[in-house]
Design an enzyme around this catalytic site. Structure first.
Site, PDB file in Angstrom:
ATOM      1  N   TYR A 104      82.494  22.590  49.315  1.00 56.33           N
ATOM      2  CA  TYR A 104      82.540  21.338  48.419  1.00 56.33           C
ATOM      3  C   TYR A 104      84.560  21.796  48.170  1.00 56.33           C
ATOM      4  O   TYR A 104      84.865  21.014  47.900  1.00 56.33           O
ATOM      5  CB  TYR A 104      82.731  22.183  47.165  1.00 56.33           C
ATOM      6  CG  TYR A 104      81.258  22.489  46.865  1.00 56.33           C
ATOM      7  CD1 TYR A 104      80.102  21.183  45.717  1.00 56.33           C
ATOM      8  CD2 TYR A 104      80.139  23.156  46.999  1.00 56.33           C
ATOM      9  CE1 TYR A 104      78.881  21.200  45.741  1.00 56.33           C
ATOM     10  CE2 TYR A 104      78.255  22.847  46.386  1.00 56.33           C
ATOM     11  CZ  TYR A 104      77.559  22.044  46.700  1.00 56.33           C
ATOM     12  OH  TYR A 104      77.419  22.342  45.990  1.00 56.33           O
ATOM     13  N   ARG A 118      84.859  21.516  41.196  1.00 56.49           N
ATOM     14  CA  ARG A 118      84.207  21.307  40.068  1.00 56.49           C
ATOM     15  C   ARG A 118      82.983  19.866  40.015  1.00 56.49           C
ATOM     16  O   ARG A 118      82.096  19.631  40.339  1.00 56.49           O
ATOM     17  CB  ARG A 118      83.886  21.977  39.006  1.00 56.49           C
ATOM     18  CG  ARG A 118      84.254  23.118  38.872  1.00 56.49           C
ATOM     19  CD  ARG A 118      84.626  23.867  37.539  1.00 56.49           C
ATOM     20  NE  ARG A 118      84.875  25.273  36.902  1.00 56.49           N
ATOM     21  CZ  ARG A 118      84.466  26.042  36.433  1.00 56.49           C
ATOM     22  NH1 ARG A 118      84.790  25.917  35.336  1.00 56.49           N
ATOM     23  NH2 ARG A 118      85.003  27.259  36.507  1.00 56.49           N
ATOM     24  N   CYS A 135      74.650  14.504  50.028  1.00 59.95           N
ATOM     25  CA  CYS A 135      75.075  15.117  49.494  1.00 59.95           C
ATOM     26  C   CYS A 135      74.080  16.388  50.236  1.00 59.95           C
ATOM     27  O   CYS A 135      74.963  17.451  49.801  1.00 59.95           O
ATOM     28  CB  CYS A 135      74.823  15.596  47.976  1.00 59.95           C
ATOM     29  SG  CYS A 135      72.995  15.049  48.397  1.00 59.95           S
TER      30      CYS A 135
END
Length: 176
Positions: A104, A118, A135
């Site tokens: 991430y 985030r 994803c």
């Protein structure tokens, strides 16, 4: 009018919803078309009907499953979200190469906002076109799988397939 078709895959059904031009507007490892349509931005939403022909999408999925991991890159998608970061992140996500997942943090950096971890996670969570906007190629900072709307067994299989490894190797954290 949107069209949809459910394709058989080694991880179970993959349903794709396509526009009149053949662009994928929703996709997921489910047969629940209503659930998929709930992911489509209202500006792209229309009634959907089953179809045997969803253009070249089915052929590209079959090629992907047969080992051409870049075949899904040729599929056009239509995704809209209110925020510009998520829309941009989805474009960046399409450039993550098969067999080369990123964390991430790396995904946020690639998306131009290194502190927006985030936001990067939100882009993954809100992705309406699973597989085509991959994803599943985004992992936790420690390299573990994290979440996946369609279940960790599906994510594990996709990553193993793209890396040419067994799902056991992915589950054991040997493959990243």
């Amino acid at each position: 009018m949107l069209k949809y078709r459910t394709l058989d895959t080694p991880t179970g059904p993959l349903t794709v919803v396509v526009s009149p031009t053949g662009a994928v507007r929703a996709a997921g490892f489910t047969t629940d078309v209503a659930d998929l349509l709930s992911l489509v931005h209202p500006s792209l939403l229309a009634p959907a009907e089953p179809a045997d022909d969803v253009g070249p999408v089915a052929r590209h999925v079959r090629s992907y499953l047969d080992g051409d991991h870049t075949a899904i890159d040729a599929v056009h998608v239509e995704q809209v979200i209110g925020g510009s970061f998520i829309s941009h992140a989805w474009q960046v996500m399409r450039d993550i190469k098969p067999g080369s997942p990123v964390t991430y943090s790396e995904f946020a950096r690639l998306s131009g906002r290194p502190a927006a971890v985030r936001g990067a996670a939100a882009a993954c969570a809100r992705n309406p076109v699973a597989l085509f906007t991959p994803c599943h190629r985004v992992l936790r900072l420690d390299g573990t799988l994290g979440g996946y709307r369609w279940g960790l067994p599906v994510k594990t299989w996709l990553l193993a397939h793209e890396a040419g490894h067994s799902t056991a190797a992915v589950e054991a954290g040997v493959v990243r």
